[in-house]
Write a protein that holds these residues in place. Structure first.
Motif, PDB file in Angstrom:
ATOM      1  N   PHE A  19       0.872  -1.187   0.000  1.00  0.00           N
ATOM      2  CA  PHE A  19       0.000   0.000   0.000  1.00  0.00           C
ATOM      3  C   PHE A  19       0.905   1.232   0.000  1.00  0.00           C
ATOM      4  N   TYR A  38     -18.604  -2.211  -2.135  1.00  0.00           N
ATOM      5  CA  TYR A  38     -17.791  -1.408  -1.212  1.00  0.00           C
ATOM      6  C   TYR A  38     -18.552  -0.187  -0.658  1.00  0.00           C
ATOM      7  N   ILE A  42     -19.593   0.543   3.295  1.00  0.00           N
ATOM      8  CA  ILE A  42     -19.153   1.735   4.035  1.00  0.00           C
ATOM      9  C   ILE A  42     -20.358   2.443   4.678  1.00  0.00           C
ATOM     10  N   GLY A  63      -6.696  -0.584   9.888  1.00  0.00           N
ATOM     11  CA  GLY A  63      -6.376  -0.676   8.458  1.00  0.00           C
ATOM     12  C   GLY A  63      -7.272   0.304   7.733  1.00  0.00           C
ATOM     13  N   SER A  65      -6.824   2.862   5.736  1.00  0.00           N
ATOM     14  CA  SER A  65      -6.491   3.433   4.414  1.00  0.00           C
ATOM     15  C   SER A  65      -6.773   4.934   4.428  1.00  0.00           C
ATOM     16  N   ASP A  94      -3.350   2.763  10.521  1.00  0.00           N
ATOM     17  CA  ASP A  94      -2.825   2.083   9.337  1.00  0.00           C
ATOM     18  C   ASP A  94      -1.306   2.063   9.438  1.00  0.00           C
ATOM     19  N   ASN A  95      -0.667   1.036   8.861  1.00  0.00           N
ATOM     20  CA  ASN A  95       0.804   1.005   8.922  1.00  0.00           C
ATOM     21  C   ASN A  95       1.446   1.495   7.622  1.00  0.00           C
ATOM     22  N   SER A  96       0.628   2.025   6.688  1.00  0.00           N
ATOM     23  CA  SER A  96       1.189   2.601   5.463  1.00  0.00           C
ATOM     24  C   SER A  96       1.283   4.112   5.649  1.00  0.00           C
ATOM     25  N   ALA A 121       0.587   2.874  12.673  1.00  0.00           N
ATOM     26  CA  ALA A 121       0.998   1.779  13.568  1.00  0.00           C
ATOM     27  C   ALA A 121       0.560   0.448  12.993  1.00  0.00           C
ATOM     28  N   ASP A 122       1.213  -0.613  13.494  1.00  0.00           N
ATOM     29  CA  ASP A 122       0.825  -1.981  13.134  1.00  0.00           C
ATOM     30  C   ASP A 122      -0.305  -2.386  14.078  1.00  0.00           C
ATOM     31  N   ILE A 123      -1.431  -2.775  13.517  1.00  0.00           N
ATOM     32  CA  ILE A 123      -2.597  -3.087  14.360  1.00  0.00           C
ATOM     33  C   ILE A 123      -2.356  -4.308  15.242  1.00  0.00           C
ATOM     34  N   ASN A 137     -12.223  -3.406   7.992  1.00  0.00           N
ATOM     35  CA  ASN A 137     -12.859  -3.431   6.669  1.00  0.00           C
ATOM     36  C   ASN A 137     -11.807  -3.787   5.621  1.00  0.00           C
ATOM     37  N   LEU A 138     -11.790  -5.062   5.217  1.00  0.00           N
ATOM     38  CA  LEU A 138     -10.868  -5.576   4.185  1.00  0.00           C
ATOM     39  C   LEU A 138      -9.407  -5.502   4.634  1.00  0.00           C
ATOM     40  N   THR A 139      -9.182  -5.677   5.932  1.00  0.00           N
ATOM     41  CA  THR A 139      -7.826  -5.580   6.491  1.00  0.00           C
ATOM     42  C   THR A 139      -7.309  -6.923   7.004  1.00  0.00           C
ATOM     43  N   ILE A 143      -3.384  -9.620   7.126  1.00  0.00           N
ATOM     44  CA  ILE A 143      -2.632  -9.967   8.344  1.00  0.00           C
ATOM     45  C   ILE A 143      -2.162 -11.417   8.212  1.00  0.00           C
TER      46      ILE A 143
END
Ligand SMILES: C[S@@+](CC[C@H](N)C(=O)[O-])C[C@H]1O[C@@H](n2cnc3c(N)ncnc32)[C@H](O)[C@@H]1O
Ligand SMILES: O=C(O)C(=O)C[C@]1(C(=O)O)C=C[C@@H](O)C=C1
Length: 252
Positions: A19, A38, A42, A63, A65, A94-96, A121-123, A137-139, A143
């Motif tokens: 990402f 999608y 939402i 996550g 986005s 999010d980690n991106s 951060a990393d969830i 949601n789509l995360t 993992i």
């Protein structure tokens, strides 16, 4: 909205999916043209959150986005559906870096009495506390499979009694005939949205090692093993699905 043309020309070395900045730049167009339902998911996440949020609680968007779910939740809970927003904080993670930077700019663009904190951060490593709503949601599909149960257990532990986990995922089917049919229909959906065979196949091979869908059975067993006793699938379109899992009201 920038059009997703990232995979429209042949790429020499495809590598694994990330990402990154390029994906973040076209993400709103990419996700709408790639995930059937999608926009509905939402909107419904907002409605589900409005039903479940309680005063002085946290809402997590894991996550996140570009923060689409967080923004839909904020709009739904601030509106006439709910008066439970005193002391509510939305925590979008999010980690991106590319996603987080854009998400921060985006949430600042709207005025609201409900704060959205955007964290890079990393969830798998964050704390989840006092949560009335947690969104994945789509995360979860991104993992590592061996970390998924621990993450769902951590979410269960961090929910307040009556709190909800909303989980949307690409799913696979145990029945090979159904798996192939729904997989093909998803690709028909992408074709109908203007993606070429090259775009579909290049993206697919990049996602191969990184996005690993589970079956309905695996998701439901995992909810049970994590402690949830009330869960159901509430949405499905082809091989995309969304679930809700509630923590018992009586659980301390
Ligand atoms: C398909 S996108 C999620 C879409 C988003 N939830 C929405 O509703 O628009 C998956 C996101 O999960 C993030 N992600 C993947 N693994 C993660 C991790 N370990 N910690 C935090 N974010 C992660 C990715 O950076 C990406 O932005
Ligand atoms: O399964 C696919 O082919 C997808 O494009 C799905 C999916 C997703 O579910 O996250 C993959 C990556 C992008 O984030 C957008 C959509």
């Amino acid at each position: 909205m920038n059009k997703d043309t990232l995979f429209s020309v042949p790429i020499d070395q495809l590598g694994d999916w990330t990402f990154d900045e390029k994906v973040a730049d076209v993400f709103p167009d990419m996700i709408k043209r790639s995930v059937p339902g999608y926009s509905n998911i939402i909107t419904m996440i907002g409605m589900l959150a409005a039903r479940t949020v309680t005063k002085e609680s946290n809402i997590y968007d894991l996550g996140c986005s570009l923060g689409e779910a967080s923004l839909a939740i904020r709009q739904a809970i601030s509106g006439h559906f709910s008066t439970q927003t005193d002391g509510v904080r939305i925590i979008a993670v999010d980690n991106s870096k590319a996603m987080v930077d854009k998400c921060q700019q985006r949430v600042r663009g709207y005025l609201s009495n409900v704060e959205i904190d955007v964290l890079e951060a990393d969830i798998n490593h964050i704390e989840i506390t006092n949560a009335s709503v947690v969104v994945l949601n789509l995360t979860l599909q991104f993992i590592q499979p061996q970390l998924r149960l621990a993450l769902i257990k951590k979410i269960y532990a961090g929910l307040i009694p009556g709190g909800v986990l909303i989980l949307s995922e690409k799913i696979r089917f145990e029945d090979p005939l159904l798996d192939e049919l729904l997989f093909n229909m998803h690709h028909d959906f992408k074709r109908a949205n203007g993606y070429s065979e090259l775009e579909i196949s290049q993206k697919r091979s990049m996602l191969d090692n990184v996005m690993i869908p589970d079956s309905l059975f695996t998701h439901e067993n995992r909810f049970k093993e994590a402690g949830f006793s009330h869960y159901t699938q509430w949405f499905q379109c082809f091989n995309f699905s969304s679930f809700i899992a509630f923590k018992d009201r009586e659980t301390a």
